[in-house]
Design a protein around this motif. Structure first.
Motif, PDB file in Angstrom:
ATOM      1  N   GLU A 254     -38.909  23.202  40.764  1.00 16.42           N
ATOM      2  CA  GLU A 254     -39.183  23.444  39.348  1.00 16.42           C
ATOM      3  C   GLU A 254     -40.702  23.529  39.176  1.00 16.42           C
ATOM      4  OE1 GLU A 254     -38.565  21.541  34.931  1.00 16.42           O
ATOM      5  OE2 GLU A 254     -37.754  20.522  36.681  1.00 16.42           O
TER       6      GLU A 254
ATOM      7  N   ARG B 215     -41.365  21.110  27.603  1.00 18.06           N
ATOM      8  CA  ARG B 215     -40.246  20.495  28.314  1.00 18.06           C
ATOM      9  C   ARG B 215     -39.742  19.264  27.561  1.00 18.06           C
ATOM     10  NH1 ARG B 215     -42.559  19.581  32.707  1.00 18.06           N
ATOM     11  NH2 ARG B 215     -41.912  21.467  33.800  1.00 18.06           N
TER      12      ARG B 215
ATOM     13  N   THR C 101     -41.709  30.067  32.199  1.00 18.68           N
ATOM     14  CA  THR C 101     -42.756  29.495  33.056  1.00 18.68           C
ATOM     15  C   THR C 101     -44.043  30.315  32.900  1.00 18.68           C
ATOM     16  OG1 THR C 101     -41.076  28.825  34.665  1.00 18.68           O
ATOM     17  CG2 THR C 101     -43.367  28.858  35.410  1.00 18.68           C
TER      18      THR C 101
ATOM     19  N   CYS D  72     -29.955  27.589  38.208  1.00 18.23           N
ATOM     20  CA  CYS D  72     -30.677  26.492  37.559  1.00 18.23           C
ATOM     21  C   CYS D  72     -30.470  25.201  38.328  1.00 18.23           C
ATOM     22  CB  CYS D  72     -30.185  26.341  36.127  1.00 18.23           C
ATOM     23  SG  CYS D  72     -31.053  25.095  35.179  1.00 18.23           S
TER      24      CYS D  72
ATOM     25  N   ASP E 111     -44.193  24.388  37.088  1.00 17.35           N
ATOM     26  CA  ASP E 111     -44.726  24.363  35.722  1.00 17.35           C
ATOM     27  C   ASP E 111     -45.701  25.512  35.445  1.00 17.35           C
ATOM     28  OD1 ASP E 111     -43.589  21.742  34.767  1.00 17.35           O
ATOM     29  OD2 ASP E 111     -44.683  21.033  36.522  1.00 17.35           O
TER      30      ASP E 111
ATOM     31  N   GLU F 267     -33.937  19.416  35.706  1.00 14.93           N
ATOM     32  CA  GLU F 267     -35.372  19.245  35.506  1.00 14.93           C
ATOM     33  C   GLU F 267     -35.854  18.005  36.227  1.00 14.93           C
ATOM     34  OE1 GLU F 267     -36.543  19.207  31.504  1.00 14.93           O
ATOM     35  OE2 GLU F 267     -35.840  21.225  31.059  1.00 14.93           O
ATOM     36  N   LYS F 268     -37.073  18.028  36.679  1.00 21.09           N
ATOM     37  CA  LYS F 268     -37.634  16.858  37.348  1.00 21.09           C
ATOM     38  C   LYS F 268     -38.052  15.838  36.302  1.00 21.09           C
ATOM     39  CE  LYS F 268     -42.484  18.234  37.500  1.00 21.09           C
ATOM     40  NZ  LYS F 268     -42.403  19.448  36.737  1.00 21.09           N
TER      41      LYS F 268
ATOM     42  N   ARG G 148     -33.962  30.493  34.194  1.00 24.09           N
ATOM     43  CA  ARG G 148     -34.669  29.297  34.593  1.00 24.09           C
ATOM     44  C   ARG G 148     -36.184  29.439  34.494  1.00 24.09           C
ATOM     45  NH1 ARG G 148     -35.577  27.113  40.262  1.00 24.09           N
ATOM     46  NH2 ARG G 148     -36.348  25.017  39.885  1.00 24.09           N
ATOM     47  N   THR G 149     -36.712  30.626  34.786  1.00 29.61           N
ATOM     48  CA  THR G 149     -38.168  30.789  34.855  1.00 29.61           C
ATOM     49  C   THR G 149     -38.720  31.704  33.773  1.00 29.61           C
ATOM     50  OG1 THR G 149     -37.879  32.624  36.430  1.00 29.61           O
ATOM     51  CG2 THR G 149     -38.176  30.404  37.341  1.00 29.61           C
TER      52      THR G 149
END
Length: 452
Positions: free
Chosen positions: A56, A138, A87, A3, A58, A6-7, A83-84
């Motif tokens: 990261e 998010r 997504t 991980c 989306d 986050e942006k 982490r994904t």
């Protein structure tokens, strides 16, 4: 996949397009071009997984049919990563898929299937809707994380606060207690919940919660403070505290009660008060302390039939000791004299050092002759040679005695009478005592003229 942070929300949305044909990647970039969308491309499943590790993302637009690792395998690996796993994935295919293939795609986590070539009027709205959903998700995760951090912070504050904190329902029962108040009251946190606050409140005395100033302040939406409250612990220990009772806002129907332990402050105040009324050398009452103790005794409403007799003592020969042997020897001599006085005093008598070598003793006696006997004991005790720090010290004492006549005569008048009698004893040759005539009027006490 490990991980990464986050942006920021203002960085825009990141899309990953995965296709093993370069021309398809170029056309997708042109089709999805927008200022707030950042397009990443990957020419294989392996490259796609590498991109997902470093960025990261989306939304993933994933080709189904690719050599080495097809889109289904990439999707399964994505869903296996913390982490994904959430997504969104849109599968891209040039061929109509069988029902089983479509079901497999959805089972792998796809949210949609699109057939090549793409209609921009269909693709872009779908992508935008998925990105908005991802942005909202998010934001929700961020809000949830911030809430957890805030809750942990608040819990830590309550856990480590030195002040006791209670949440008390409007019916007067404790809803919440922090560890500090638990330690103060010697009751577990769980044991405090549901217990009426009044079970611990000793002062102010509150017989009925709904008639109390605390409850009335809560009803008015005001903070109610008590600076000299007393709580009773589970071990029946009385605890001086300051209480602050503030209503909680909204629909809480409760108040927060902050409890500040004042035990140390009260102890310090008592120590300072004791120092203010105590002679630092001998430990006896000083002039202020002696006057306060005697005034309290003489002003009592339940004064018994005993006589109050004041002895005023002045040492004979003390100035010679100070001048010839020094103040340190003089201090030791004063301490020794105070010990003799304490040994002659009885329970209920009041003893003080009111000046350099002047002492006072208020006696409770049945008749004046008892005071004469004690004066004789003191003269005998003090009029002896003493070795102090290896030096031969000779002292004596002259004593004036005044009997409290009652009425409105105060301590100052009584002390003037005893002082005058003491000087008469010195004029008579020292190391003896004299009575002041207690039958003369209060005005006559101001001028020593009558002696027994």
């Amino acid at each position: 996949m490990e991980c990464v942070p986050e942006k920021p929300a203002e960085a825009g949305s990141v899309l990953l397009v995965v296709d093993d044909y370069p021309e398809n990647l170029i056309s997708m970039q042109a089709l999805l071009q927008r200022p707030d969308w950042h397009i990443l491309t990957a020419a294989s499943g392996v490259e796609a997984l590498d991109m997902l590790l470093r960025h990261e993302v989306d939304l993933v637009l994933l080709d189904v049919q690719m050599p080495v690792m097809d889109g289904f395998e990439v999707a399964r690996l994505m869903r296996g990563s913390q982490r994904t796993r959430f997504t969104p994935i849109i599968f891209l295919t040039a061929n109509a898929q069988s029902r089983d293939a479509v079901l497999e795609g959805y089972a792998c986590g796809a949210v949609d299937y699109l057939l090549k070539p793409f209609d921009s009027q269909i693709l872009k709205p779908k992508v935008q809707a998925l990105l908005e959903h991802q942005s909202n998700a998010r934001a929700l995760r961020r809000l949830s994380r911030d809430l957890e951090i805030a809750q942990a912070f608040n819990a830590s504050v309550l856990e480590n606060a030195a002040e006791g904190i209670l949440v008390v329902n409007e019916d007067g029962r404790i809803r919440f207690a922090n560890p500090a108040i638990s330690r103060l009251l010697k009751v577990s946190v769980a044991g405090l919940e549901g217990v009426p606050l009044l079970d611990f409140l000793q002062k102010p005395h509150v017989p009925d919660w709904y008639e109390s100033a605390i409850y009335h302040g809560y009803q008015r939406g005001e903070t109610y403070r008590v600076h000299d409250a007393i709580l009773r612990s589970a071990h029946d220990q009385l605890l001086p505290v300051t209480l602050s009772c503030a209503p909680l806002s909204g629909q809480q129907h409760a108040m927060v009660v902050t409890v500040l332990d004042m035990s140390e402050v009260c102890h310090l105040h008592q120590q300072l008060e004791l120092q203010a009324i105590t002679d630092s050398l001998t430990g006896l009452l000083n002039r202020r302390g002696f006057q306060r103790a005697v005034d309290a005794l003489l002003m009592r409403d339940d004064v018994d039939a005993q006589l109050r007799v004041l002895l005023y003592l002045d040492l004979d020969g003390f100035k010679r000791i100070n001048d010839s042997l020094g103040h340190e020897v003089g201090d030791h001599a004063l301490s020794w004299v105070s010990e003799q006085l304490e040994q002659c005093a009885r329970p209920g008598d009041i003893l003080g050092r009111i000046g350099g070598d002047e002492f006072t003793l208020l006696l409770n006696v049945d008749e004046p002759q008892e005071a004469a006997q004690i004066a004789e004991q003191l003269i005998e005790r003090i009029a002896v040679h003493q070795l102090i720090q290896g030096l031969d010290v000779s002292l004596g004492v002259s004593i004036g005695i005044a009997v409290y006549p009652g009425g409105e005569t105060g301590l100052e008048t009584l002390m003037r009478a005893a002082d005058a009698a003491m000087y008469e004893a010195k004029r008579a040759g020292r190391q003896q005592y004299r009575f002041y005539d207690a039958l003369i009027s209060t005005q006559a006490l101001l001028s020593p003229a009558h002696w027994k």
